[in-house]
Write a protein that holds these residues in place. Structure first.
Motif, mmCIF file in Angstrom:
data_model
loop_
_atom_site.group_PDB
_atom_site.id
_atom_site.type_symbol
_atom_site.label_atom_id
_atom_site.label_comp_id
_atom_site.label_asym_id
_atom_site.label_seq_id
_atom_site.Cartn_x
_atom_site.Cartn_y
_atom_site.Cartn_z
ATOM 1 N N GLY A 25 0.693 -1.294 -0.148
ATOM 2 C CA GLY A 25 0.020 -0.015 0.132
ATOM 3 C C GLY A 25 0.740 1.155 -0.204
ATOM 4 N N ILE A 26 2.240 1.356 -0.541
ATOM 5 C CA ILE A 26 2.876 2.527 -0.434
ATOM 6 C C ILE A 26 2.434 3.417 -1.730
ATOM 7 C CG2 ILE A 26 5.255 3.123 -1.067
ATOM 8 C CD1 ILE A 26 6.296 0.570 0.162
ATOM 9 N N PRO A 27 2.177 4.600 -1.356
ATOM 10 C CA PRO A 27 1.434 5.430 -2.344
ATOM 11 C C PRO A 27 2.372 5.614 -3.720
ATOM 12 C CG PRO A 27 1.153 6.401 -0.447
ATOM 13 C CD PRO A 27 2.009 5.208 -0.187
ATOM 14 N N PRO A 28 1.792 5.872 -4.878
ATOM 15 C CA PRO A 28 2.709 6.034 -6.084
ATOM 16 C C PRO A 28 3.696 7.149 -5.798
ATOM 17 C CG PRO A 28 0.506 5.550 -6.584
ATOM 18 C CD PRO A 28 0.620 5.815 -5.220
ATOM 19 N N ASP A 33 11.294 7.153 -4.064
ATOM 20 C CA ASP A 33 12.297 7.079 -2.949
ATOM 21 C C ASP A 33 12.592 5.794 -2.107
ATOM 22 O OD1 ASP A 33 12.497 9.958 -3.083
ATOM 23 O OD2 ASP A 33 11.000 10.304 -1.657
ATOM 24 N N VAL A 34 11.384 5.015 -2.135
ATOM 25 C CA VAL A 34 11.472 3.666 -1.521
ATOM 26 C C VAL A 34 12.330 2.903 -2.361
ATOM 27 C CG1 VAL A 34 10.013 1.525 -1.137
ATOM 28 C CG2 VAL A 34 9.447 3.804 -0.509
ATOM 29 N N MET A 35 12.205 2.745 -3.482
ATOM 30 C CA MET A 35 13.400 2.170 -4.637
ATOM 31 C C MET A 35 14.654 2.522 -4.335
ATOM 32 S SD MET A 35 13.106 1.330 -8.655
ATOM 33 C CE MET A 35 13.422 3.143 -9.028
ATOM 34 N N VAL A 61 18.440 2.149 6.013
ATOM 35 C CA VAL A 61 17.582 1.309 6.965
ATOM 36 C C VAL A 61 16.804 2.265 8.023
ATOM 37 C CG1 VAL A 61 17.896 -0.270 9.037
ATOM 38 C CG2 VAL A 61 19.182 -0.710 6.964
ATOM 39 N N VAL A 62 17.548 3.317 8.541
ATOM 40 C CA VAL A 62 16.891 4.248 9.416
ATOM 41 C C VAL A 62 15.742 5.013 8.770
ATOM 42 C CG1 VAL A 62 17.522 6.109 10.912
ATOM 43 C CG2 VAL A 62 18.963 4.449 10.705
ATOM 44 N N TRP A 63 15.941 5.479 7.447
ATOM 45 C CA TRP A 63 14.802 5.834 6.735
ATOM 46 C C TRP A 63 13.532 5.213 6.550
ATOM 47 C CZ3 TRP A 63 12.129 5.518 2.040
ATOM 48 C CH2 TRP A 63 11.493 6.655 1.813
ATOM 49 N N LEU A 64 13.920 3.796 6.150
ATOM 50 C CA LEU A 64 12.958 2.833 5.757
ATOM 51 C C LEU A 64 12.119 2.714 6.898
ATOM 52 C CD1 LEU A 64 14.360 0.535 3.236
ATOM 53 C CD2 LEU A 64 12.465 1.987 2.821
ATOM 54 N N ARG A 65 12.798 2.386 8.091
ATOM 55 C CA ARG A 65 12.022 2.096 9.442
ATOM 56 C C ARG A 65 11.095 3.346 9.630
ATOM 57 N NH1 ARG A 65 15.935 -1.131 13.700
ATOM 58 N NH2 ARG A 65 15.806 -3.356 12.676
ATOM 59 N N ALA A 66 11.606 4.415 9.770
ATOM 60 C CA ALA A 66 10.827 5.599 10.035
ATOM 61 C C ALA A 66 9.705 6.085 8.980
ATOM 62 C CB ALA A 66 11.762 6.986 9.973
ATOM 63 N N TYR A 67 10.085 5.525 7.673
ATOM 64 C CA TYR A 67 8.917 5.700 6.766
ATOM 65 C C TYR A 67 7.772 4.656 7.299
ATOM 66 C CZ TYR A 67 6.321 5.279 2.475
ATOM 67 O OH TYR A 67 5.462 5.444 1.567
ATOM 68 N N PHE A 68 8.077 3.472 7.418
ATOM 69 C CA PHE A 68 7.075 2.442 7.623
ATOM 70 C C PHE A 68 6.155 2.663 9.061
ATOM 71 C CE2 PHE A 68 9.127 0.101 4.189
ATOM 72 C CZ PHE A 68 8.011 -0.132 3.517
ATOM 73 N N ASP A 164 4.369 -1.146 16.579
ATOM 74 C CA ASP A 164 5.881 -0.291 16.688
ATOM 75 C C ASP A 164 7.086 -1.254 17.231
ATOM 76 O OD1 ASP A 164 7.119 2.306 16.333
ATOM 77 O OD2 ASP A 164 7.458 1.845 18.719
ATOM 78 N N ARG A 165 6.619 -2.132 18.030
ATOM 79 C CA ARG A 165 7.761 -2.841 18.881
ATOM 80 C C ARG A 165 8.140 -3.755 17.819
ATOM 81 N NH1 ARG A 165 6.927 0.878 21.331
ATOM 82 N NH2 ARG A 165 7.183 1.270 23.666
ATOM 83 N N LEU A 166 7.103 -4.682 17.209
ATOM 84 C CA LEU A 166 7.292 -5.489 16.121
ATOM 85 C C LEU A 166 8.229 -5.152 14.947
ATOM 86 C CD1 LEU A 166 4.092 -7.377 16.065
ATOM 87 C CD2 LEU A 166 5.872 -8.035 16.988
ATOM 88 N N LEU A 167 8.055 -3.795 14.642
ATOM 89 C CA LEU A 167 8.884 -3.359 13.422
ATOM 90 C C LEU A 167 10.120 -3.098 14.021
ATOM 91 C CD1 LEU A 167 6.330 -0.751 11.794
ATOM 92 C CD2 LEU A 167 7.411 -2.794 10.732
ATOM 93 N N ASP A 168 10.199 -2.616 15.273
ATOM 94 C CA ASP A 168 11.452 -2.154 15.539
ATOM 95 C C ASP A 168 12.551 -3.407 16.075
ATOM 96 O OD1 ASP A 168 13.354 -0.174 16.899
ATOM 97 O OD2 ASP A 168 12.945 -1.239 18.854
ATOM 98 N N ARG A 169 11.802 -4.611 16.287
ATOM 99 C CA ARG A 169 12.699 -5.710 16.773
ATOM 100 C C ARG A 169 12.756 -6.900 15.815
ATOM 101 N NH1 ARG A 169 10.841 -7.220 23.052
ATOM 102 N NH2 ARG A 169 10.977 -5.246 23.792
ATOM 103 N N PHE A 170 11.858 -7.092 14.921
ATOM 104 C CA PHE A 170 11.948 -8.019 13.747
ATOM 105 C C PHE A 170 11.819 -7.534 12.215
ATOM 106 C CE2 PHE A 170 9.835 -9.484 17.577
ATOM 107 C CZ PHE A 170 10.634 -10.269 17.906
ATOM 108 N N THR A 171 12.404 -8.178 11.420
ATOM 109 C CA THR A 171 12.507 -8.001 10.085
ATOM 110 C C THR A 171 11.171 -8.412 9.220
ATOM 111 O OG1 THR A 171 13.981 -9.633 9.508
ATOM 112 C CG2 THR A 171 14.892 -7.446 9.876
ATOM 113 N N ALA A 172 10.871 -9.613 9.969
ATOM 114 C CA ALA A 172 9.877 -10.487 9.020
ATOM 115 C C ALA A 172 9.092 -11.333 10.055
ATOM 116 C CB ALA A 172 10.364 -11.269 7.928
#
Length: 203
Positions: A25-28, A33-35, A61-68, A164-172
């Motif tokens: 669901g990332i906006p067009p 930027d994401v790519m 990595v920092v940018w993508l985590r903040a973005y999501f 928020d914690r799940l995104l912070d601790r795990f990648t998948a």
């Protein structure tokens, strides 16, 4: 017609990003930027990262985590719409009410299918799909008006903290076995219509 295109720049690089962006669901307008950030992130998985590329990989990595983390509010609302915590509720008509061309007399008990309303194709594009970036998302999972759930804000705060914690601790996170489903005719998701168990593998 004959022509030229870049097999990498025009196909191999943008295609997976386009597919994953659509699924997430990332906006067009954000996909370019994401790519670019994803390319830098991929370098972080190498056995050896050249010193001149380490800063860009870390920043990506920092940018993508903040973005999501900013997808969190919309993702949460979409989870609520897609699989409502309360599927049905009831109301007592205090006066005649017209619904769908029919009149319900005073004193009738009406069963409202909230989960069905949340999948109304007249209200939601592709209602069966899970779009974590869906806007607007006027779901009815917490009711509405004077009957709006008193615990709605608490539920949102709890869920936001969890994701928020799940995104912070795990990648998948992915299924790790068969779910144990407990169906019932109750309107509430828990404990009547819930999973007894749902194994999840974390990475």
């Amino acid at each position: 017609m004959p022509g030229l295109f870049g097999a990498v720049t025009d196909l191999a690089r943008p295609l997976p990003v386009l597919v994953m962006s659509t699924l997430l669901g990332i906006p067009p307008q954000d996909r370019a930027d994401v790519m670019e950030r994803s390319i830098d992130v991929s370098k972080a998985f190498a056995v050896f990262i050249p010193e001149q590329e380490r800063a860009a990989a870390h920043e990506a990595v920092v940018w993508l985590r903040a973005y999501f983390r900013t997808l969190l509010p919309t993702a949460l609302e979409e989870f609520l719409r897609w699989d409502a915590p309360i599927h049905t509720t009831t109301r007592l008509t205090l006066e005649p009410v017209e619904v769908g061309g029919r009149t319900l007399r005073r004193g009738r008990v009406v069963v409202l299918l909230l989960a069905s309303a949340n999948h109304d194709e007249r209200q939601f594009a592709d209602p069966g799909g899970l779009d974590v970036g869906r806007r607007p998302n006027a779901h009815l999972s917490f009711g509405g008006g004077v009957h709006h759930c008193l615990g709605a804000m608490l539920a949102r705060v709890e869920a936001t903290a969890v994701f928020d914690r799940l995104l912070d601790r795990f990648t998948a996170l992915e299924p790790a076995g068969e779910e144990d489903w407990q169906p019932s005719g109750g309107g509430f998701r828990f404990p009547y219509c819930a999973y007894r168990s749902l194994p999840v593998r974390i990475c």
